[in-house]
Write a protein that holds these residues in place. Structure first.
Motif, mmCIF file in Angstrom:
data_model
loop_
_atom_site.group_PDB
_atom_site.id
_atom_site.type_symbol
_atom_site.label_atom_id
_atom_site.label_comp_id
_atom_site.label_asym_id
_atom_site.label_seq_id
_atom_site.Cartn_x
_atom_site.Cartn_y
_atom_site.Cartn_z
ATOM 1 N N LYS A 43 53.261 -108.916 -15.136
ATOM 2 C CA LYS A 43 54.316 -109.235 -16.119
ATOM 3 C C LYS A 43 54.873 -107.970 -16.784
ATOM 4 O O LYS A 43 56.079 -107.790 -16.894
ATOM 5 N N ASP A 101 63.155 -110.664 -18.760
ATOM 6 C CA ASP A 101 61.987 -111.517 -18.874
ATOM 7 C C ASP A 101 61.655 -112.086 -17.501
ATOM 8 O O ASP A 101 62.547 -112.553 -16.786
ATOM 9 N N ILE A 138 66.284 -108.176 -21.933
ATOM 10 C CA ILE A 138 65.560 -107.929 -23.178
ATOM 11 C C ILE A 138 66.358 -106.940 -24.008
ATOM 12 O O ILE A 138 66.806 -105.911 -23.510
ATOM 13 N N GLN A 139 66.520 -107.264 -25.260
ATOM 14 C CA GLN A 139 67.264 -106.334 -26.117
ATOM 15 C C GLN A 139 66.394 -105.123 -26.429
ATOM 16 O O GLN A 139 65.222 -105.259 -26.750
ATOM 17 N N LYS A 161 62.408 -107.743 -27.791
ATOM 18 C CA LYS A 161 62.162 -109.165 -27.626
ATOM 19 C C LYS A 161 63.365 -109.794 -26.953
ATOM 20 O O LYS A 161 64.442 -109.206 -26.862
ATOM 21 N N LEU A 162 63.167 -111.017 -26.525
ATOM 22 C CA LEU A 162 64.214 -111.712 -25.797
ATOM 23 C C LEU A 162 65.357 -112.079 -26.736
ATOM 24 O O LEU A 162 66.529 -111.909 -26.433
ATOM 25 N N TYR A 163 64.996 -112.593 -27.898
ATOM 26 C CA TYR A 163 66.010 -113.036 -28.852
ATOM 27 C C TYR A 163 66.121 -112.024 -29.983
ATOM 28 O O TYR A 163 65.131 -111.395 -30.370
ATOM 29 N N SER A 164 67.315 -111.899 -30.503
ATOM 30 C CA SER A 164 67.505 -110.937 -31.592
ATOM 31 C C SER A 164 66.858 -111.473 -32.863
ATOM 32 O O SER A 164 66.807 -112.677 -33.084
ATOM 33 N N SER A 165 66.375 -110.557 -33.664
ATOM 34 C CA SER A 165 65.874 -110.993 -34.969
ATOM 35 C C SER A 165 67.079 -111.307 -35.832
ATOM 36 O O SER A 165 68.014 -110.523 -35.911
ATOM 37 N N GLU A 166 67.080 -112.477 -36.444
ATOM 38 C CA GLU A 166 68.293 -112.932 -37.127
ATOM 39 C C GLU A 166 68.371 -112.304 -38.508
ATOM 40 O O GLU A 166 68.123 -112.948 -39.518
ATOM 41 N N TRP A 167 68.690 -111.045 -38.543
ATOM 42 C CA TRP A 167 68.770 -110.293 -39.789
ATOM 43 C C TRP A 167 70.191 -109.803 -39.964
ATOM 44 O O TRP A 167 70.727 -109.121 -39.111
ATOM 45 N N THR A 217 70.032 -102.077 -39.843
ATOM 46 C CA THR A 217 68.832 -101.316 -40.219
ATOM 47 C C THR A 217 69.043 -99.837 -39.897
ATOM 48 O O THR A 217 69.775 -99.486 -38.973
ATOM 49 N N HIS A 243 67.710 -96.540 -38.430
ATOM 50 C CA HIS A 243 66.673 -96.158 -37.465
ATOM 51 C C HIS A 243 66.213 -94.729 -37.734
ATOM 52 O O HIS A 243 66.724 -93.776 -37.155
ATOM 53 N N ASP A 278 59.896 -117.226 -26.601
ATOM 54 C CA ASP A 278 60.180 -115.801 -26.499
ATOM 55 C C ASP A 278 59.180 -115.163 -25.535
ATOM 56 O O ASP A 278 58.404 -115.853 -24.888
ATOM 57 N N LEU A 279 59.196 -113.875 -25.469
ATOM 58 C CA LEU A 279 58.212 -113.171 -24.641
ATOM 59 C C LEU A 279 56.795 -113.457 -25.138
ATOM 60 O O LEU A 279 56.589 -113.807 -26.282
ATOM 61 N N LYS A 285 65.159 -120.292 -33.377
ATOM 62 C CA LYS A 285 66.378 -119.471 -33.408
ATOM 63 C C LYS A 285 67.583 -120.397 -33.548
ATOM 64 O O LYS A 285 67.536 -121.571 -33.162
ATOM 65 N N PHE A 327 71.142 -118.127 -29.233
ATOM 66 C CA PHE A 327 71.988 -116.970 -29.538
ATOM 67 C C PHE A 327 73.129 -117.340 -30.488
ATOM 68 O O PHE A 327 74.206 -116.755 -30.432
ATOM 69 N N PHE A 369 73.218 -117.008 -33.680
ATOM 70 C CA PHE A 369 73.368 -116.141 -34.858
ATOM 71 C C PHE A 369 74.577 -115.216 -34.729
ATOM 72 O O PHE A 369 75.346 -115.033 -35.663
ATOM 73 N N GLN A 374 73.689 -96.627 -41.248
ATOM 74 C CA GLN A 374 73.017 -96.718 -39.945
ATOM 75 C C GLN A 374 73.581 -95.681 -38.975
ATOM 76 O O GLN A 374 72.843 -94.931 -38.335
ATOM 77 N N GLU A 417 66.930 -98.588 -47.344
ATOM 78 C CA GLU A 417 67.239 -100.017 -47.185
ATOM 79 C C GLU A 417 66.878 -100.797 -48.445
ATOM 80 O O GLU A 417 67.442 -101.858 -48.696
#
Lengths: 494, 672
Positions: free
Chosen positions: A363, A373, A380-381, A386-392, A396, A398, B248-249, B256, B306, B308, B461, B555
């Motif tokens: 895997k 995946d 994968i982003q 992860k597969l799905y984006s963090s809904e924020w 951010t 970096h 997810d993974l 979601k 997806f 969002f 950013q 932040e």
């Protein structure tokens, strides 16, 4: 809890410092232990009269040495009146003042509505008239009045204290004035200065509000460089500042009128602060609980829980037990509150990595190579991994955590001891009650379950941990004779 | 070999430090550090994504592709067509729509709806292949400005357009487009967005509406309640956002958001009566309930999990729509107020002749001018498409427009009512209505503070990405290392030290250094350009300082981020004004000189304001009150009441104090 001998000695010293705190444990109602009357003699600074009365009672009740006996309520007596003459002196002036109360001169005290207070001012006025300019015997009079302040209900009135200052001999040539620092070195008339100092300490103890008039009078009487003026100046400086720190100010007279449940409420507010705290009163199931309480004790359970604690409890893992610990003591001015804490052990920070099982060996290779995946074949982003984006919603930054002028360079330190681990877990609720048995505290859990469903799933363990203050002697530590070889046993240490 | 690796490193370091003893030896870069060159090459081949204007501005760059030329409608014919259409719509609204009646009844009547459909207002953004008008963003927002005669109607139409184009054209598949777009264009289906909930305001991810697959796997079962749905009573097609469980993974099940296209005929959809809002009364804002609504699997918009991103793009267009609406209303307010004041006489002169009254009108005009130029600049950029066919990301600029328009809304309406006088207090219509509509719509389009954080963090950013090397150099170990590292970075980044032949000139207005774009700017605007350049410089400096001080912890520094966002708003507005004014100068449009005056005043005013804001977050704490603000604010928030004692409260009677008396006597003696 057993204490070693050396530790007990330290405790005794400690009590000497905490003298004003220990008084309420003694109070008018006294626990007599083991040696009964003997301890009682030491416990209160009583007059001979009360001592005789006590002896009579003890002989009537026929005390056994082993059992604990509670003495009956005594009538309120001014414990500090050492001599009967003093009492008679006061009685003399009080009677005179009572006789004189309706007279025309009362117009001066129009704004004083409490008859007791009026009596006080009248009495001092009478004394001033009789004593004349020289104020003969002023020290004796002031001392007796200082001890009888509570009787007239003028403890928290500053004007009562300033009135007492009038009783010192007034004028330029009293020999009391210390206007220059050089004069402060002379010890003549020291008794008056110390008395003034004591008077100002009493003001601080009773919580009367100092004002400028107090300062002016002390400077007029004793001069700029006397200990009395220093004391007056210091309480004037500190009072406003200390009051501003106190979020819940309360006068002495208000404090006296509090019921035990109200005291518990204020105590809980101090222990578990928060405006959203949910205060509840739960009954105790008397069929299960065999404990009998005295009158004037809290026979129900008063509980407090903030919403944050409620959410913490909702997240609690039911496999981990919850502890109820106590009884602990909280001192609220002169009164004590007994409380119990519901808490759990701290969580382990690191999860068990051993329990993770890798289903597919290929895997990781797949995700590395195809960047998708393996199951759904989706990209994968890169950012989140992860597969799905963090809904924020917010972008951010970096940057590494170390990249700021505030952060310090981390260095590896070899850890010798595990001293950084958290010792205490989260607290879920706190309750006040005077019961000591787990059977009574079950009422608390039953009541809490209504709002915290998770509690029904958890196992609750009662862990009795008496605080050392509860094992402490019930005697007044100032009266203990340290040279007596058996003093520890007398004092009630086990 | 006795020479170890460490000695080699030492050699290399000495070389880097420029020790003259080693001057003769030449060491190629990849000899001691082979991997950097490869990495650099790969980065160079992949073209970096074109960042939006405000994001570049934070690093001290002015993106000339945004500034010149100021966007316009493609051809003159197109412009004429658009103007004619706007006139037609305006005439229809003036003839048929009575806003007073609309407010009173709380409903847009069927006749008016039919009229709007006949005008083609429901097909504005739908492409021509599906029977729509196919307007670009620029044209669409121009039309919204015309429609702002009645704010309820604008809201209804905008709520219809957003899922119509943004949702279906951008995220929907072919089947969905064929199924719905024609019906949407003709007005058979009226669409709206159901996003907000009681628990979630601006926090989109916190929605509690949920959907799960049915047992046969053909339907999603939708449950939940949505609030503040514009035109919820009349709409047939809802774009609903709900949480779904996805894998997810590592086989982790997570929740979601997913977007669904829900027709009212699916069943289980019920709407309450319209909420009694203080403004937008005819917009039919109500709550919609979904109880076990079966949604076919084909009706998932985009992909499952997806949603969002779709929601974010919806919100962006929502934000920008605030701008043209406010611009239209302020236009009318200025025309109105000048007429009123010219007819009124006080103290023997016309009110409009008073300079203080003129100042108020001038303030309104300035704000409107700036807002207009920001709106159409942003809308024009949204139409641009890069090489891969993706539209340009203007989310930060849209947020800037929203924050600015709600800021000037309060101030301009206040001045308007002051000038109108007591008439504005008499009855709700039309003055109070303006304010109430504005209040509802500005809050409906997102909280200003959240948007400020979004703007500030978005700019930071990008800035952090660009300035990372400089920050790292400043953080480097000892004095000597730090010095050399900063020297290395500055050689790359600072223009003066670079070889002019190899480097493309830094884009600017061409006033400071070399530039290919300097011919663009009209000569009379040189001063303003210079001011903007210097502001940009100090802005970028402050951004670097702040990043160096706080790093990633920025932040959580909300005060600083908010202030930087204010600076970004001001600078974006200034640049837009300059670009617009430049255009009207070059083309010699009507009243170009008047525009010049406005632009000059705006630049002068904002130059001072912006410097003051930059001072507040500077390293010198003397200028700011940030610490006091933080502490006092926290105290009030925890105590939940007004803390200071009453002014009449006296703890000590100071009059009795001997020192006080002494001073009093002294003063009395001196005066006598």
């Amino acid at each position: 809890m057993q204490l070693p001998k050396a530790c007990e000695a330290v405790c005794c010293k400690f009590f000497r410092l905490l003298q004003p705190l220990c008084k309420p444990i003694v109070g008018n109602k006294v626990l007599v232990q083991h040696n009964g009357a003997q301890v009682f003699k030491r416990s209160i600074n009583t007059t001979q009269v009360t001592w005789q009365r006590l002896q009579k009672e003890s002989t009537e009740n026929e005390i056994d040495d082993e059992s604990e006996i509670v003495a009956k309520d005594l009538e309120p007596i001014d414990s500090s009146l050492d001599i009967e003459e003093d009492a008679s002196l006061l009685e003399h002036y009080i009677n005179k003042a009572k006789h004189d109360l309706g007279s025309f001169e009362d117009i001066e005290y129009m704004d004083v509505f409490d008859p007791n207070k009026k009596l006080y001012y009248k009495m001092v006025d009478l004394w001033l008239k009789e004593a004349g300019e020289t104020r003969r015997g002023h020290r004796e009079f002031i001392v007796t009045v200082m001890h009888a302040m509570s009787r007239f209900n003028v403890e928290s009135d500053i004007s009562a204290y300033t009135k007492l200052l009038d009783c010192f001999p007034q004028g330029e040539h009293t020999g009391l004035k210390r206007d220059h620092w050089f004069l402060a070195a002379f010890k003549d008339k020291i008794a008056d200065h110390l008395l003034g100092d004591k008077l100002i300490r009493l003001i601080a103890e009773n919580g009367a509000i100092p004002n400028e008039e107090l300062h002016n009078k002390t400077t007029d009487l004793f001069g700029k460089f006397s200990p009395t003026t220093f004391a007056a100046r210091s309480i004037l400086f500190w009072y406003g500042r200390l009051v501003s720190f106190n979020k819940y100010p309360m006068s002495v007279s208000d404090f006296k009128q509090l019921s035990p449940i109200e005291v518990a409420f204020y105590g809980l507010r101090q222990i578990n602060p928060g405006l959203d705290g949910n205060y509840q009163c739960f009954p105790v199931d008397k069929t299960k609980c065999t404990e009998i309480l005295d009158a004037g004790k809290i026979d129900s359970i008063i509980s407090v829980q903030t919403p944050e604690q409620q959410t913490l409890l909702a997240k609690h893992d039911p496999m981990v037990p919850i502890f109820i610990e106590g009884p602990n003591l909280c001192y609220f001015r002169e009164k004590t509150v007994q409380y119990y804490v519901m808490r759990t052990d701290p969580r382990n920070k690191e999860p068990d990595t051993a329990s993770k099982s890798h289903i597919l060996a290929t895997k990781d290779w797949w995700t590395d190579f195809y960047k998708t995946d393996w199951k759904t074949d989706k990209k994968i982003q890169k950012d989140s991994g992860k597969l799905y984006s963090s809904e924020w919603l917010f972008p951010t930054i970096h940057l590494d955590k170390n990249l700021s002028s505030k952060s310090e360079i981390e260095r590896d330190i070899c850890q010798i001891e595990k001293d950084t681990e958290a010792v205490e877990g989260p607290v879920y609720a706190i309750a006040c009650t005077d019961y000591n048995s787990p059977a009574a505290l079950q009422g608390w859990i039953k009541g809490l379950v209504q709002t915290n469903k998770k509690l029904a799933l958890c196992s609750v363990v009662f862990r009795e941990e008496k605080s050392f203050m509860l094992n402490a002697p019930t005697t007044d530590p100032t009266e203990i004779d340290i040279h007596d070889p058996n003093f520890l046993e007398d004092a009630g240490f086990q | 070999m006795t020479t170890s690796i460490s000695t080699c490193r030492l050699l290399a370091r000495r070389l880097r430090n420029g020790n003259p003893r080693f001057k003769g030896i030449c060491v190629r870069k990849h000899d001691y550090h082979p991997f950097t060159s490869i990495a650099v090459r790969t980065i160079a081949t992949t073209k970096p994504r074109n960042e939006s204007f405000a994001r570049q501005h934070a690093t001290g760059k002015i993106d000339m592709s945004w500034v010149f030329p100021y966007p316009t409608v493609g051809s003159e014919e197109g412009l004429n067509e658009l103007n004619d259409y706007c006139k037609e719509v305006k005439q229809y609204l003036l003839d048929n729509v009575n806003s007073k009646i609309l407010d009173h009844t709380g409903i847009i009547s069927d006749e008016i709806m039919q009229g709007l459909k006949d005008l083609g207002l429901f097909a504005l953004k739908v492409p021509k292949t599906f029977g729509g008008k196919g307007l670009s963003n620029l044209e669409y927002y121009r039309l919204l400005e015309t429609l702002s005669l009645d704010s309820s109607i604008v809201e209804v139409i905008h709520a219809h357009q957003v899922p119509g184009l943004q949702g279906l054209m951008q995220f929907g598949n072919g089947d969905q487009q064929h199924k719905y777009l024609r019906q949407l264009a003709s007005g058979k289906l009226i669409a709206t967005v159901a996003l907000e909930e009681k628990a979630s305001g601006s926090d989109i991810a916190a929605i509690s509406c949920k959907a799960h697959l049915s047992e046969d796997g053909k339907h999603w079962i939708l449950n939940g309640e949505k609030e503040w749905v514009v035109n919820g009573g009349r709409a047939n097609l809802f774009t609903v956002f709900a949480k779904t469980e996805v894998v997810d993974l590592n086989d982790q099940v997570v929740e979601k958001t997913t977007a669904f296209l829900v027709e009212k005929s699916f069943g289980g959809v019920s709407t309450d009566d319209a909420a009694n809002t203080c403004g937008l009364k005819a917009a039919n804002i109500c709550t919609v309930k979904f109880e076990d609504t079966p949604v076919p699997v084909q009706n998932v918009l985009g992909e499952v999990g997806f949603g969002f991103e779709i929601a974010v793009s919806f919100i962006n267009s929502k934000r920008l729509s605030m701008g043209p609406m406010m611009a239209g209303q302020l236009h009318r307010a200025i025309n109105d107020v000048t007429e009123i004041t010219s007819q009124r006489e006080r103290f023997g002169m016309k009110v409009s002749d008073c300079e203080l009254a003129q100042e108020k009108i001038f303030n309104m005009t300035l704000d409107t001018y700036m807002l207009e130029s920001m709106v159409y600049m942003t809308a024009g950029q949204m139409d641009k498409v890069d090489q891969d066919g993706n539209p340009e990301d203007c989310s930060i600029e849209a947020a800037i427009v929203k924050v600015f328009s709600s800021k000037i809304g309060w101030s301009s309406f206040a001045e308007y009512f002051q000038l109108v006088g007591l008439d504005s207090c008499d009855g709700g219509f039309p003055y109070q209505r303006l304010l109430q509509d504005f209040q509802v719509s500005s809050i409906l389009k997102g909280s200003d503070e959240v948007l400020k954080m979004y703007i500030g963090l978005g700019c930071l950013q990008h800035a952090a990405k660009v300035m990372e090397d400089r920050i790292r150099a400043a953080k480097a170990g000892g004095f000597r290392e730090k010095w050399t590292a900063m020297w290395d970075v500055s050689r790359i980044q600072i223009r003066i030290l670079q070889n002019k032949a190899t480097v493309i000139p830094h884009p600017s207005f061409g006033l400071k250094g070399e530039s290919q774009t300097k011919t663009w700017l009209d000569k009379r605007l040189n001063n303003m350009g210079r001011m903007i350049e210097s502001l940009t410089d100090s802005y970028a400096k402050r951004v670097f300082e702040v990043l160096r001080e706080h790093g990633k912890g920025l932040e959580n520094e909300q005060v600083i981020v908010g202030r930087l966002a204010e600076v970004a708003i001001n600078l974006y507005g200034l640049t837009c004004v300059l670009a617009r004014c430049n255009k009207s100068q070059i083309l010699a449009l009507r009243n170009a000189d008047h525009e010049m005056l406005l632009a000059f005043a705006i630049t002068k005013r904002l130059y001072k304001e912006t410097h003051m804001i930059l001072d507040l977050i500077g390293p010198l704490k003397i200028h700011g009150h940030a610490d006091a603000q933080k502490k006092a604010g926290r105290e009030v928030a925890t105590e939940r009441r007004y803390l200071p004692s009453h002014p009449l409260e006296v703890a000590h009677r100071h009059e009795e104090h001997p020192k006080y008396l002494e001073q009093k006597n002294k003063i009395l003696e001196l005066t006598n």
